[in-house]
Structures are given as C-alpha cells and as structure tokens.
Scaffold this motif. Structure first.
Motif, PDB file in Angstrom:
ATOM      1  N   LYS A 151      -6.073   0.448   1.025  1.00 35.42           N
ATOM      2  CA  LYS A 151      -4.718   0.514   1.837  1.00 35.42           C
ATOM      3  C   LYS A 151      -4.861   0.067   2.944  1.00 35.42           C
ATOM      4  O   LYS A 151      -3.466  -0.844   3.545  1.00 35.42           O
ATOM      5  CB  LYS A 151      -4.392   2.152   1.612  1.00 35.42           C
ATOM      6  CG  LYS A 151      -4.458   2.727   0.076  1.00 35.42           C
ATOM      7  CD  LYS A 151      -4.021   4.068   0.609  1.00 35.42           C
ATOM      8  CE  LYS A 151      -3.639   4.922   1.750  1.00 35.42           C
ATOM      9  NZ  LYS A 151      -3.213   6.102   1.452  1.00 35.42           N
ATOM     10  N   SER A 153      -2.996  -1.756  -2.973  1.00 38.00           N
ATOM     11  CA  SER A 153      -2.658  -0.396  -3.815  1.00 38.00           C
ATOM     12  C   SER A 153      -4.244  -0.431  -5.066  1.00 38.00           C
ATOM     13  O   SER A 153      -4.416  -1.044  -5.608  1.00 38.00           O
ATOM     14  CB  SER A 153      -1.845  -0.249  -4.444  1.00 38.00           C
ATOM     15  OG  SER A 153      -0.772  -0.220  -4.076  1.00 38.00           O
ATOM     16  N   TYR A 175       0.351  -1.050   0.160  1.00 33.85           N
ATOM     17  CA  TYR A 175       0.010  -0.165   0.013  1.00 33.85           C
ATOM     18  C   TYR A 175       0.801   1.088  -0.135  1.00 33.85           C
ATOM     19  O   TYR A 175       0.199   2.618   0.287  1.00 33.85           O
ATOM     20  CB  TYR A 175      -1.260   0.368   1.157  1.00 33.85           C
ATOM     21  CG  TYR A 175      -0.230   0.086   2.536  1.00 33.85           C
ATOM     22  CD1 TYR A 175       0.546   0.989   2.905  1.00 33.85           C
ATOM     23  CD2 TYR A 175      -0.501  -1.197   2.971  1.00 33.85           C
ATOM     24  CE1 TYR A 175       0.420   1.768   3.985  1.00 33.85           C
ATOM     25  CE2 TYR A 175       1.175  -0.848   4.560  1.00 33.85           C
ATOM     26  CZ  TYR A 175       0.956   0.723   5.303  1.00 33.85           C
ATOM     27  OH  TYR A 175       1.261   0.409   6.738  1.00 33.85           O
TER      28      TYR A 175
END
Length: 395
Positions: A322, A327, A277
């Motif tokens: 996240k 992502s 993330y």
C-alpha cells in the motif's frame, strides 16, 4: 460524449490481456495493456512498452483500434502509446529542413492526414495530451489518420482549455479534445452511444489514477416463442413481428390483440482498474459488476515463493504494498466482494511472479489466486499475457 452507434447489439465482448507486469517487464510478462473487443471494434486500456508487439502475437486486429483509455501516466502504462499510434495510423518519419516553422515541419509529402477517417480517441488524466504530442513531435512521427485526446481533469487540475507548452499541435491532432470535469466525484458517461457507455472515477495510487467502468446498454430479454407464435398464427399476422417482440416492443395482431415482448434486462458491466491501493471512490459506479479487473502486485507466499522474506507477514506485505500505491490479492478479493462482482481477474503482478506454464510458476499463481478467493468467496483467475476470454451474459 454521444455519437451515432455503429453496433445495434453487442454479440461479443472479449477481453485479451496484452501485458500483466508491474513496473518492470519480465521474460514472461509484458508491461500493462489490455484489449477489449466489442464485436469487431477494439478498445485498448493502458499501453505499456511493446504493446504493439503483443498485439501482433494475439488475435486482436491493430487496424480495428478506435479508442485508447489510459489509467495513469506512469511509464509502464503509457510508454507504448506513441509507437502503437505510429503503427496503426500509417505513421512515418518526417523531414526537417532548416528554416521551416513548426507547421511546415509537421508536413511531409509522403503522409497526408485523411480527415475523412474518424479520429482515434484517447482518454487519460492530465498530461496525456502533452505526452502524446511531445513523443510524436520530437521523434518527427507523422500520422496518416487524425487522433484526439480527451483529458479527465481532477479538481486540482487546470479547468481552462489550456494547451501543452513548448510543442505546437500536430496536424494529425484534432483541436476538439475535451477537458472533462468531475461531477459529484466521478466522470459520468465520458463516452456513450446507443449500445455501450464508459464512465470513470479516481482511484487512489501514488499519482493521479483512473478506473473505468464499461456498461452495455439494456439488452432484449429472453423470449419464449411458445407464448407468442400460436396467437400470431391464429390471427394470420406476419411472423416478422417476432423481431419486434424480441426487442421488447408491443405488437398489435390482426384481430386487435396486443402482445408485449419481454422486458429488457441489464447489460454487462466491466470494471477495469489501474494501479491502486484503494479503489473505493469508484465503488458506486462499480456495483454488481459482471467482471472486475484488479491489480495484485505483491503477495506473501511463505513456503511457495522462494524470495519470501522470513520476517514478513501478510500484514507487513500489505503495508509495504500500500505504501507503494498497490494492492495485494486479499485487497482485490475484498473489493470484489464489496461491490458484488460476479467474477474477478487479477493482473499487474510483480516481476518476481512468472507468467509461464512451468509447474513452479503455476503453483505461485494458484496460491495468489487462493489468497484473493478467501476474501471474495468465489473462484479467481490470475491473468497471464495473451490470456483471452469472452464476457458472458449478465444473466
């Protein structure tokens, strides 16, 4: 780690995606795995379940595998490692007789470890060594070729040369596995020869995770023969000196004239990330990458993905993604722009995004690519299983 290079020049760097799924595989996407071919040699990055099946469907030769790099020890990135080792290293089921000690149990007259063959190298975070050893030991799998596990240790990990508890080292496992400590927040040159090197850095995920940077050494510059051949012929110097000039060397002609070959130019750089993330800790290693491979697990696709929740927004999907350590395409595109990457390929997609060529599937993946392109400012490719391509020159 430095070794004698087997390659004098990388004429080909090829990437083949063996699996592009996140968490659960689907009928169109296998678990995470990627093959990097350096000329004929093969390096594997992550090794999810059924990677060996995907290899058999690809043009990648299993017998050419010399290194395996694991980004993290979640099952969808490592569950295929033991089966792959058994297939490509002459594995066989062992025999267990009552009263045998562990060393005897690891022996079998049908399989002898050929110590004359270089060990297959495995790199990964803490736990990789224990996982491989336990998976092989408790399935009584015997290998005919040695292997070695090098662990990339985080500052919070043990620093001593500790051994995994409960399972003795197998005969095929080399005792020379390294515990590689960080230097200034990264693991520089965990492998290096005269042609290519690999460095690594932590990237932020829900568990310890690593991103890898593969650097080709500087390569000969482009040579213009017309600048050299007239002088070589005029002085009756052998034309074989062109090879030295091509390599960037200085040559003295028969009349004492000096010619300097073109300067070497930067080799290719590939950045291969695991789940993340926030990959910012790898930024300075990744700058000006020729290729960035970045995950894009979830996306907000209203009007395109039928499973899109009505109450969702791009912001809410990013927050949720996240929170799970992953992502969105926009995050991948922004990072690619930040490091000045020349090209971006997305992978590690949720099972809800099919990887086939049906029109609806292509529409979804095109939309995911466009989300990343808006941030990156360049065309973006969304990988499908068995997608393969050559990484071009850095110029």
């Amino acid at each position: 780690m430095t070794s004698v290079p087997k390659r004098s020049l990388l004429t080909s760097i090829n990437v083949t995606f063996l699996g592009t799924a996140s968490a659960q595989p689907s009928s169109t996407r296998n678990h995470s795995a990627l093959a990097l071919r350096l000329n004929r040699d093969v390096w594997i990055f992550d090794c999810g379940e059924a990677t060996q099946h995907q290899l058999q469907k690809s043009a990648v030769k299993m017998g050419r595998i010399e290194k395996i790099f694991i980004t993290h020890t979640h099952g969808d990135h490592i569950f295929g490692l033991a089966p792959l080792l058994a297939s490509c290293m002459n594995g066989a089921g062992g025999i267990v007789a009552e009263g045998q000690d562990q060393e005897q149990k690891n022996e079998d007259p049908r399989v002898a470890v050929d110590q004359n063959i270089p060990a297959l190298e495995i790199y990964g975070p803490l736990g990789t060594r224990a996982y491989v050893r336990a998976a092989l030991a408790y399935t009584y799998t015997l290998l005919g070729r040695p292997y070695v596990v090098h662990e990339l240790r985080f500052p919070s990990d043990p620093t001593e040369n500790d051994e995994p508890a409960g399972v003795a080292r197998l005969l095929a496992e080399s005792a020379h596995g390294r515990n590689i400590q960080m230097k200034d927040g990264v693991w520089p040159d965990i492998y290096k020869d005269g042609v290519v090197s690999v460095s690594a850095a932590p990237i932020l995920h829900s568990v310890p995770c690593v991103g890898y940077v593969v650097n080709e050494a500087p390569v000969p510059g482009k040579i213009d023969p017309s600048k050299y051949i007239p002088a070589i012929k005029r002085t009756k110097t052998p034309m074989s000196v062109m090879r030295q000039l091509q390599a960037g060397e200085k040559v003295v002609l028969n009349d004492g004239t000096e010619l300097q070959g073109p300067p070497r130019r930067q080799g290719r750089k590939l950045v291969i990330l695991g789940d993340t993330y926030d990959p910012s800790p790898i930024t300075h290693l990744a700058m000006d990458a020729d290729l960035l491979i970045h995950e894009a697990t979830n996306a907000h696709l209203p009007g395109i993905d039928k499973d899109t929740k009505e109450q969702d927004t791009h912001e809410s999907v990013e927050t949720r993604t996240k929170s799970r350590g992953h992502s969105t395409p926009q995050m991948a595109g922004a990072f690619a722009k930040n490091i000045g990457a020349k090209s971006l390929v997305l992978n590690h997609f949720s099972a809800r995004y099919p990887g086939d060529t049906a029109p609806e599937s292509l529409k979804i993946m095109n939309a995911i690519g466009q989300l990343a392109e808006r941030e990156f400012g360049k065309p973006v490719t969304c990988a499908a299983d068995l997608y393969s391509f050559e990484v071009g020159s850095s110029e």
